[in-house]
Write a protein that holds these residues in place. Structure first.
Motif, short mmCIF file in Angstrom:
data_model
loop_
_atom_site.label_atom_id
_atom_site.label_comp_id
_atom_site.label_asym_id
_atom_site.label_seq_id
_atom_site.Cartn_x
_atom_site.Cartn_y
_atom_site.Cartn_z
N CYS A 1 -13.80 23.12 17.73
CA CYS A 1 -15.20 22.70 17.86
C CYS A 1 -16.07 23.38 16.79
CB CYS A 1 -15.75 23.03 19.25
SG CYS A 1 -15.00 22.03 20.53
N ALA A 2 -15.82 24.66 16.58
CA ALA A 2 -16.61 25.42 15.59
C ALA A 2 -16.36 24.88 14.18
CB ALA A 2 -16.24 26.90 15.66
N ILE A 3 -15.09 24.66 13.84
CA ILE A 3 -14.76 24.12 12.50
C ILE A 3 -15.41 22.75 12.32
CG2 ILE A 3 -12.88 23.24 11.03
CD1 ILE A 3 -11.10 25.47 12.13
N GLY A 4 -15.28 21.91 13.35
CA GLY A 4 -15.86 20.56 13.30
C GLY A 4 -17.36 20.60 13.06
N ALA A 5 -18.05 21.48 13.80
CA ALA A 5 -19.52 21.57 13.67
C ALA A 5 -19.92 22.08 12.28
CB ALA A 5 -20.07 22.49 14.75
N VAL A 6 -19.26 23.14 11.82
CA VAL A 6 -19.59 23.72 10.51
C VAL A 6 -19.32 22.72 9.39
CG1 VAL A 6 -18.97 25.52 8.84
CG2 VAL A 6 -19.29 26.11 11.24
N LEU A 7 -18.12 22.10 9.43
CA LEU A 7 -17.76 21.15 8.35
C LEU A 7 -18.69 19.93 8.33
CD1 LEU A 7 -13.84 21.10 8.21
CD2 LEU A 7 -15.44 22.18 6.63
N SER A 8 -19.02 19.41 9.51
CA SER A 8 -19.89 18.23 9.55
C SER A 8 -21.22 18.52 8.86
CB SER A 8 -20.19 17.83 11.00
OG SER A 8 -18.99 17.62 11.66
N PHE A 9 -21.82 19.67 9.18
CA PHE A 9 -23.12 20.00 8.59
C PHE A 9 -22.99 20.36 7.12
CE2 PHE A 9 -24.50 19.95 12.92
CZ PHE A 9 -25.83 19.57 12.84
N HIS A 10 -21.89 21.06 6.79
CA HIS A 10 -21.69 21.46 5.40
C HIS A 10 -21.54 20.23 4.49
CE1 HIS A 10 -20.45 23.87 2.02
NE2 HIS A 10 -19.34 23.14 1.90
N ILE A 11 -20.79 19.23 5.01
CA ILE A 11 -20.52 18.04 4.18
C ILE A 11 -21.69 17.06 4.19
CG2 ILE A 11 -19.01 16.00 3.95
CD1 ILE A 11 -16.75 17.82 5.08
N PHE A 12 -22.20 16.79 5.38
CA PHE A 12 -23.16 15.68 5.50
C PHE A 12 -24.63 16.11 5.51
CE2 PHE A 12 -19.21 14.21 7.61
CZ PHE A 12 -18.88 13.23 6.69
N VAL A 13 -24.91 17.37 5.80
CA VAL A 13 -26.32 17.80 5.83
C VAL A 13 -26.53 18.89 4.76
CG1 VAL A 13 -28.22 18.68 7.27
CG2 VAL A 13 -26.34 17.37 8.32
N PRO A 14 -27.07 18.52 3.64
CA PRO A 14 -27.27 19.53 2.59
C PRO A 14 -28.31 20.57 3.03
CG PRO A 14 -27.74 17.30 1.80
CD PRO A 14 -27.58 17.20 3.26
N GLY A 15 -28.13 21.76 2.57
CA GLY A 15 -29.06 22.84 2.94
C GLY A 15 -28.27 24.08 3.29
N SER A 16 -28.98 25.18 3.31
CA SER A 16 -28.27 26.44 3.58
C SER A 16 -27.94 26.54 5.06
CB SER A 16 -29.15 27.62 3.16
OG SER A 16 -30.19 27.73 4.09
#
Lengths: 208, 167
Positions: free
Chosen positions: A145-160
């Protein structure tokens, strides 16, 4: 003479259970095939459900790894997706080994000594598998769940990360809660209730 | 699917002792459909366990072990929601019994239906003429424990019958 004794005399003298149609060889063979199919269906339903979940994780991580990790040379995506795959693989292997043990009890492999020992054996097999499954549930599911959440935002939502940390945590908590709800229901049906029943029977055996 | 091997000697033994499966299913399952399912599962478990039957005990004793084990474990979990304790209407007996003795035996059947799975097994074996040592061999309880339990079960059953009659 008490009622049980009267019933015992009647039971043995009456022959009220004597009218059965005997099995023919082909009829018996058909019955065994039907039961085998039924058993395989019950086992298969659970196994394929779990296995499909693993396949989905591999497919998703693999896709992300190739598209965003290797092609775009993103170190974070590369590391997290490889970590996710590497962490899942031993569990898939162990799942298959444990499940094979649970499902494929060969004809004649278990001797029938007493009812108590049979209940103990069944309890042992089921609880061993459940222990392994709980390890998987408590350890691997939150990581996925943690990997999924981090990767989704990292890939699809630009920003720090500091900018999107609250949404990441929210997605993580929601996905974890959904998984927890599904797992809880699955564990209750397939493991907790059957184990409680078997424990109840064993407890009855231990009463003096 | 592979053709399961079923030899004639095994089927003959099953047919000679088929009553055991029927008695166990009658004791543990309340409706015809559940009983039929139970018997089919028992046959499957018997077929699966048969190669391990070494002939040290009587076939009937061994068959009792397998059938009772099936009733206690496998089917109980499958039929969890359906497997309620036996109620009066499950027996489909006439509401006005012919005499007191019949009424008392009917109440005894109801009281047996409310016993725990293990105690029910002990009663079934006892009714079928098993000695304490044989009940001990089937269940895995000590002979003295079987004896103590039967005394308690008797007391419990008598009490339940008395309570019902006094209502």
């Amino acid at each position: 003479m008490d009622h049980l004794e009267i019933m015992r005399n009647q039971w043995q003298g009456s022959g009220k259970h004597a009218e059965f149609t005997p099995f023919q060889e082909n009829e018996f063979s058909t019955l065994i095939k039907k039961q085998m199919k039924k058993q395989n269906h019950i086992i298969g339903r659970y196994f394929w459900g779990t296995f499909l979940f693993h396949i989905l994780i591999y497919a998703l991580m693999g896709h992300v790894l190739i598209k965003y990790g290797i092609v775009s040379s993103d170190q974070l995506v590369l590391t997290l997706s490889l970590f996710g795959i590497a962490l899942t693989f031993p569990f898939t292997a162990k799942l298959m080994i444990e499940f094979k043990k649970l499902a494929q009890v060969q004809r004649g492999s278990i001797g029938v000594s007493t009812i108590k020992s049979q209940v103990e054996i069944r309890y042992g097999i089921l609880s061993r598998y459940f222990r392994f499954k709980k390890l998987y549930d408590y350890f691997l599911i939150p990581i996925h769940c943690a990997i999924g959440a981090v990767l989704s935002f990292h890939i699809f939502v630009p920003g720090s990360f500091s900018y999107v940390s609250f949404p990441i945590i929210s997605v993580f908590v929601i996905s974890l809660a959904s998984c927890w709800y599904a797992i809880r229901s699955e564990n209750r049906t397939y493991f907790k209730l059957p184990l409680e029943e078997l424990k109840g029977i064993l407890g009855d055996f231990d009463k003096k | 699917m592979m053709e399961p091997s079923t030899d004639k000697a095994f089927i003959n033994l099953i047919n000679q002792n088929l009553g055991i499966a029927y008695k166990v299913s009658q004791f543990y399952f309340d409706d015809a459909e559940n009983r039929q399912d139970a018997i089919q599962e028992m046959m499957y478990q018997l077929w699966k366990s048969y190669p391990s039957f070494d002939g040290r005990s009587k076939f009937s004793t061994w068959m009792y072990k397998v059938c009772l084990n099936t009733a206690l474990t496998y089917l109980k979990s499958n039929k969890r929601n359906k497997n309620e304790p036996l109620q009066e209407n499950h027996y489909h007996l006439p509401s006005e019994p012919e005499n007191n003795k019949e009424e008392e035996l009917r109440l005894l059947e109801l009281a047996i239906g409310q016993l725990s799975s293990l105690n029910k097994a002990i009663v079934l074996l006892y009714l079928d003429g098993f000695e304490y040592s044989e009940i001990s061999e089937v269940t895995g309880l000590s002979k003295s424990n079987v004896s103590v339990r039967l005394v308690r079960i008797r007391r419990e059953l008598e009490l339940k019958i008395k309570q019902k009659l006094n209502r």
